[in-house]
Design a protein around this motif. Structure first.
Motif, mmCIF file in Angstrom:
data_model
loop_
_atom_site.group_PDB
_atom_site.id
_atom_site.type_symbol
_atom_site.label_atom_id
_atom_site.label_comp_id
_atom_site.label_asym_id
_atom_site.label_seq_id
_atom_site.Cartn_x
_atom_site.Cartn_y
_atom_site.Cartn_z
ATOM 1 N N UNK A 24 0.786 -1.233 0.000
ATOM 2 C CA UNK A 24 0.000 0.000 0.000
ATOM 3 C C UNK A 24 0.822 1.288 0.000
ATOM 4 N N UNK A 25 1.928 1.398 0.732
ATOM 5 C CA UNK A 25 2.677 2.657 0.692
ATOM 6 C C UNK A 25 3.081 3.063 -0.723
ATOM 7 N N UNK A 26 3.551 2.105 -1.506
ATOM 8 C CA UNK A 26 3.940 2.394 -2.885
ATOM 9 C C UNK A 26 2.701 2.673 -3.733
ATOM 10 N N UNK A 27 1.645 1.898 -3.520
ATOM 11 C CA UNK A 27 0.416 2.089 -4.285
ATOM 12 C C UNK A 27 -0.217 3.446 -4.009
ATOM 13 N N UNK A 28 -0.212 3.855 -2.745
ATOM 14 C CA UNK A 28 -0.790 5.156 -2.410
ATOM 15 C C UNK A 28 0.018 6.302 -3.014
ATOM 16 N N UNK A 29 1.326 6.119 -3.102
ATOM 17 C CA UNK A 29 2.137 7.139 -3.773
ATOM 18 C C UNK A 29 1.702 7.259 -5.229
ATOM 19 N N UNK A 81 3.195 -4.858 -6.846
ATOM 20 C CA UNK A 81 3.339 -6.147 -6.171
ATOM 21 C C UNK A 81 4.801 -6.436 -5.848
ATOM 22 N N UNK A 82 4.983 -7.127 -4.725
ATOM 23 C CA UNK A 82 6.302 -7.617 -4.347
ATOM 24 C C UNK A 82 6.354 -9.118 -4.545
ATOM 25 N N UNK A 83 7.075 -9.823 -3.646
ATOM 26 C CA UNK A 83 7.232 -11.274 -3.761
ATOM 27 C C UNK A 83 7.691 -11.653 -5.177
ATOM 28 N N UNK A 84 6.869 -12.450 -5.893
ATOM 29 C CA UNK A 84 7.250 -12.852 -7.246
ATOM 30 C C UNK A 84 6.697 -11.910 -8.312
ATOM 31 N N UNK A 85 5.904 -10.904 -7.922
ATOM 32 C CA UNK A 85 5.435 -9.881 -8.858
ATOM 33 C C UNK A 85 4.488 -10.386 -9.926
ATOM 34 N N UNK A 86 3.717 -11.436 -9.636
ATOM 35 C CA UNK A 86 2.881 -12.060 -10.659
ATOM 36 C C UNK A 86 1.644 -11.243 -11.021
ATOM 37 N N UNK A 87 1.247 -10.314 -10.156
ATOM 38 C CA UNK A 87 0.001 -9.577 -10.385
ATOM 39 C C UNK A 87 -0.012 -8.867 -11.739
ATOM 40 N N UNK A 88 1.112 -8.273 -12.127
ATOM 41 C CA UNK A 88 1.148 -7.507 -13.375
ATOM 42 C C UNK A 88 0.829 -8.380 -14.582
ATOM 43 N N UNK A 132 7.752 -4.021 -5.832
ATOM 44 C CA UNK A 132 8.040 -3.453 -4.524
ATOM 45 C C UNK A 132 9.086 -4.301 -3.807
ATOM 46 N N UNK A 133 9.678 -3.723 -2.785
ATOM 47 C CA UNK A 133 10.716 -4.415 -2.016
ATOM 48 C C UNK A 133 10.132 -5.337 -0.960
ATOM 49 N N UNK A 134 8.819 -5.571 -1.009
ATOM 50 C CA UNK A 134 8.158 -6.473 -0.077
ATOM 51 C C UNK A 134 8.507 -7.923 -0.423
ATOM 52 N N UNK A 189 13.821 -12.567 -2.315
ATOM 53 C CA UNK A 189 13.228 -11.566 -3.210
ATOM 54 C C UNK A 189 14.232 -10.459 -3.510
ATOM 55 N N UNK A 190 15.341 -10.431 -2.745
ATOM 56 C CA UNK A 190 16.433 -9.493 -2.993
ATOM 57 C C UNK A 190 15.958 -8.045 -3.066
ATOM 58 N N UNK A 191 15.126 -7.655 -2.097
ATOM 59 C CA UNK A 191 14.689 -6.265 -2.015
ATOM 60 C C UNK A 191 13.878 -5.781 -3.193
ATOM 61 N N UNK A 192 13.161 -6.693 -3.835
ATOM 62 C CA UNK A 192 12.311 -6.326 -4.968
ATOM 63 C C UNK A 192 12.891 -6.702 -6.316
ATOM 64 N N UNK A 193 14.125 -7.182 -6.337
ATOM 65 C CA UNK A 193 14.747 -7.532 -7.612
ATOM 66 C C UNK A 193 14.032 -8.686 -8.299
ATOM 67 N N UNK A 194 13.569 -9.672 -7.517
ATOM 68 C CA UNK A 194 12.870 -10.806 -8.123
ATOM 69 C C UNK A 194 11.568 -10.352 -8.785
#
Length: 252
Positions: free
Chosen positions: A131-136, A179-186, A202-204, A209-214
């Motif tokens: 949510x913090x990133x989404x709200x931005x 989305x964080x984790x595996x970023x599949x939502x997109x 996101x870095x979640x 997940x390497x801070x969002x790299x995955x």
């Protein structure tokens, strides 16, 4: 001259004989930026890009943020975005300029005023932690004059949550998928809608997940067409891009 509307009014005044070309030239020659010593405030950015300069709060002192916002406010700028600003800094800035501060995305709106609400942008998140990133992203798009629908916590771990919101997704001119984790939502959203999707990793996530790299790499490798990707945790960049897409669609 701080925006396109002002310049058009000036040109119409010249055409109508209400001002001389020489006086109009003098107005246009007024310095396009102000040097505050610690910052050069770009007053003509809205003329070039259609939106006022955005203040990146991280790394700046509260006094510097307030000084930049005050200089912009004096030139008639309104709804000035201040990103990545902590609560303590916001409290100091609010003593100098009118400020609407939102703590979740750490975003401030200096000299808040009326805003339009064009088109339709959807901002969706995989989980509540995004949510913090989404709200931005959502607030950036709203400040820039767009109608925004929020769909939070609709990630692929419970796909029925996303599928129960197909109507707003399919009526959107642009979707921001955060989305964080595996970023599949997109990828899932990209396979459902006929509009551009702006993916925000996101870095979640846990250690691997390497801070969002995955999530970033997964989104860059999405098999869904029409899916673009911004940097990790860059909600502002996603909201800005979504606004440009939405408002270009509105001109057609």
């Amino acid at each position: 001259m701080d925006n396109k509307h002002d310049i058009l009014e000036l040109l119409w005044a010249v055409k109508a004989g209400e001002t001389t070309p020489e006086d109009a030239l003098l107005e246009l020659k007024q310095k396009p930026f102000e040097d505050l010593g610690y910052a050069k405030v770009d007053f003509h950015r809205s003329v070039r890009q259609g939106a006022a300069e955005v203040i990146y709060g991280a790394g700046k002192t509260a006094g510097q943020i307030a000084g930049i916002a005050a200089a912009m406010g004096e030139r008639g700028c309104r709804n000035i975005l201040i990103t990545r600003m902590g609560e303590e800094a916001a409290q100091v800035v609010a003593q100098s300029v009118p400020l609407d501060y939102r703590s979740i995305p750490r975003l401030g709106i200096a000299f808040p005023g009326e805003r339009t609400a064009l088109g339709h942008i959807v901002v969706a998140t995989g989980g509540t932690s995004d949510m913090p990133v989404a709200e931005e992203a959502a607030l950036t798009a709203e400040v820039m004059g767009n109608k925004v629908t929020r769909l939070y916590d609709v990630g692929v771990a419970g796909l029925h949550r996303l599928l129960s919101n197909l109507e707003p997704l399919m009526s959107a001119r642009c979707v921001v998928a955060v989305a964080g984790m595996e970023g599949a939502l997109a990828s899932v959203v990209g396979g459902l809608v006929d509009c551009p999707v702006v993916a925000v990793p996101t870095s979640v996530g846990y250690g691997a997940s390497f801070g969002g790299l995955s999530a970033l790499l997964a989104m860059l490798n999405s098999c869904a067409s029409g899916c673009s990707v911004v940097n990790i945790d860059n909600g502002f960049g996603a909201g800005y891009l979504a606004s440009m897409i939405n408002q270009m669609e509105g001109l057609q």
